[in-house]
Design a protein around this motif. Structure first.
Motif, PDB file in Angstrom:
ATOM      1  N   VAL A 194       0.867  -1.184   0.000  1.00 44.47           N
ATOM      2  CA  VAL A 194       0.000   0.000   0.000  1.00 44.47           C
ATOM      3  C   VAL A 194       0.901   1.231   0.000  1.00 44.47           C
ATOM      4  O   VAL A 194       1.826   1.329   0.808  1.00 44.47           O
ATOM      5  N   HIS A 195       0.617   2.150  -0.922  1.00 41.77           N
ATOM      6  CA  HIS A 195       1.413   3.367  -1.061  1.00 41.77           C
ATOM      7  C   HIS A 195       0.497   4.583  -1.087  1.00 41.77           C
ATOM      8  O   HIS A 195      -0.623   4.504  -1.591  1.00 41.77           O
ATOM      9  N   PHE A 196       1.006   5.692  -0.581  1.00 42.42           N
ATOM     10  CA  PHE A 196       0.358   6.980  -0.808  1.00 42.42           C
ATOM     11  C   PHE A 196       1.369   8.087  -0.575  1.00 42.42           C
ATOM     12  O   PHE A 196       2.327   7.929   0.182  1.00 42.42           O
ATOM     13  N   HIS A 255       5.213   8.184   0.655  1.00 43.90           N
ATOM     14  CA  HIS A 255       6.240   8.767  -0.196  1.00 43.90           C
ATOM     15  C   HIS A 255       6.325  10.277   0.024  1.00 43.90           C
ATOM     16  O   HIS A 255       5.300  10.959   0.032  1.00 43.90           O
ATOM     17  N   PRO A 256       7.532  10.809   0.165  1.00 36.28           N
ATOM     18  CA  PRO A 256       7.700  12.242   0.423  1.00 36.28           C
ATOM     19  C   PRO A 256       7.337  13.098  -0.786  1.00 36.28           C
ATOM     20  O   PRO A 256       7.416  12.646  -1.932  1.00 36.28           O
ATOM     21  N   PHE A 257       6.931  14.304  -0.508  1.00 35.94           N
ATOM     22  CA  PHE A 257       6.682  15.297  -1.551  1.00 35.94           C
ATOM     23  C   PHE A 257       7.931  16.183  -1.587  1.00 35.94           C
ATOM     24  O   PHE A 257       7.974  17.234  -0.968  1.00 35.94           O
ATOM     25  N   SER A 307       1.331   6.194  -8.629  1.00 35.33           N
ATOM     26  CA  SER A 307       0.680   4.997  -9.156  1.00 35.33           C
ATOM     27  C   SER A 307       1.423   4.458 -10.371  1.00 35.33           C
ATOM     28  O   SER A 307       1.625   3.248 -10.518  1.00 35.33           O
ATOM     29  N   ARG A 308       1.858   5.357 -11.234  1.00 33.04           N
ATOM     30  CA  ARG A 308       2.660   4.944 -12.388  1.00 33.04           C
ATOM     31  C   ARG A 308       3.973   4.307 -11.934  1.00 33.04           C
ATOM     32  O   ARG A 308       4.386   3.267 -12.447  1.00 33.04           O
ATOM     33  N   ALA A 309       4.635   4.940 -10.977  1.00 32.38           N
ATOM     34  CA  ALA A 309       5.963   4.498 -10.544  1.00 32.38           C
ATOM     35  C   ALA A 309       5.939   3.107  -9.915  1.00 32.38           C
ATOM     36  O   ALA A 309       6.855   2.313 -10.146  1.00 32.38           O
ATOM     37  N   VAL A 310       4.919   2.815  -9.118  1.00 25.87           N
ATOM     38  CA  VAL A 310       4.861   1.520  -8.436  1.00 25.87           C
ATOM     39  C   VAL A 310       3.992   0.518  -9.184  1.00 25.87           C
ATOM     40  O   VAL A 310       3.824  -0.611  -8.733  1.00 25.87           O
ATOM     41  N   GLU A 311       3.440   0.963 -10.325  1.00 26.95           N
ATOM     42  CA  GLU A 311       2.558   0.120 -11.141  1.00 26.95           C
ATOM     43  C   GLU A 311       1.406  -0.421 -10.309  1.00 26.95           C
ATOM     44  O   GLU A 311       1.092  -1.615 -10.337  1.00 26.95           O
ATOM     45  N   GLY A 312       0.774   0.486  -9.559  1.00 28.45           N
ATOM     46  CA  GLY A 312      -0.310   0.094  -8.678  1.00 28.45           C
ATOM     47  C   GLY A 312      -1.660   0.553  -9.179  1.00 28.45           C
ATOM     48  O   GLY A 312      -1.765   1.389 -10.071  1.00 28.45           O
TER      49      GLY A 312
END
Length: 126
Positions: free
Chosen positions: A36-38, A68-70, A99-104
């Motif tokens: 899970v990422h945000f 993930h940091p901004f 979403s693109r970067a982690v292909e999620g």
């Protein structure tokens, strides 16, 4: 048919709010998710009072969650994506980029804005 493999999911602020409210569909999705990422910006939009946001606080501290940091790189990429798509929400842009970067699968409450940023993005509604 075999069991589906866990998917990587990326949450926007609307999804974080839905989780905080205890919406069963989102809680079930988290149970089935792999990673899970945000982005931190999406968390900032949802975070108000950790004493009352027990579910959200628990999610933030979970081992399978990456926030993930901004940072400068993300800021520039989000700004460029907004410029390219004639949009203005840099936090939404950072969610799409992540979403693109982690292909999620991007879990969102705002599919129209996300599609404006990337018409081909893999979305799930919350």
């Amino acid at each position: 048919m075999g069991a589906q493999r866990p998917r990587t999911v990326v949450l926007d602020a609307g999804a974080l709010i839905a989780i905080d409210r205890g919406e069963r569909r989102l809680l079930r999705l988290l149970e089935l998710a792999g990673a899970v990422h945000f982005p931190a910006g999406a968390l900032a939009q949802a975070w108000r009072n950790p004493a009352r946001q027990v579910r959200l606080a628990r999610l933030v501290g979970a081992a399978e969650v990456t926030i993930h940091p901004f940072d400068e790189t993300v800021a520039k990429a989000a700004g460029a994506l907004c410029a390219a798509t004639a949009t203005a929400d840099v936090i939404d842009a950072s969610v799409v980029l992540l979403s693109r970067a982690v292909e999620g699968v991007l879990v969102t409450s705002d599919p129209v804005d996300m599609r404006r940023l990337d018409p081909a993005i893999d979305l799930a509604l919350c």
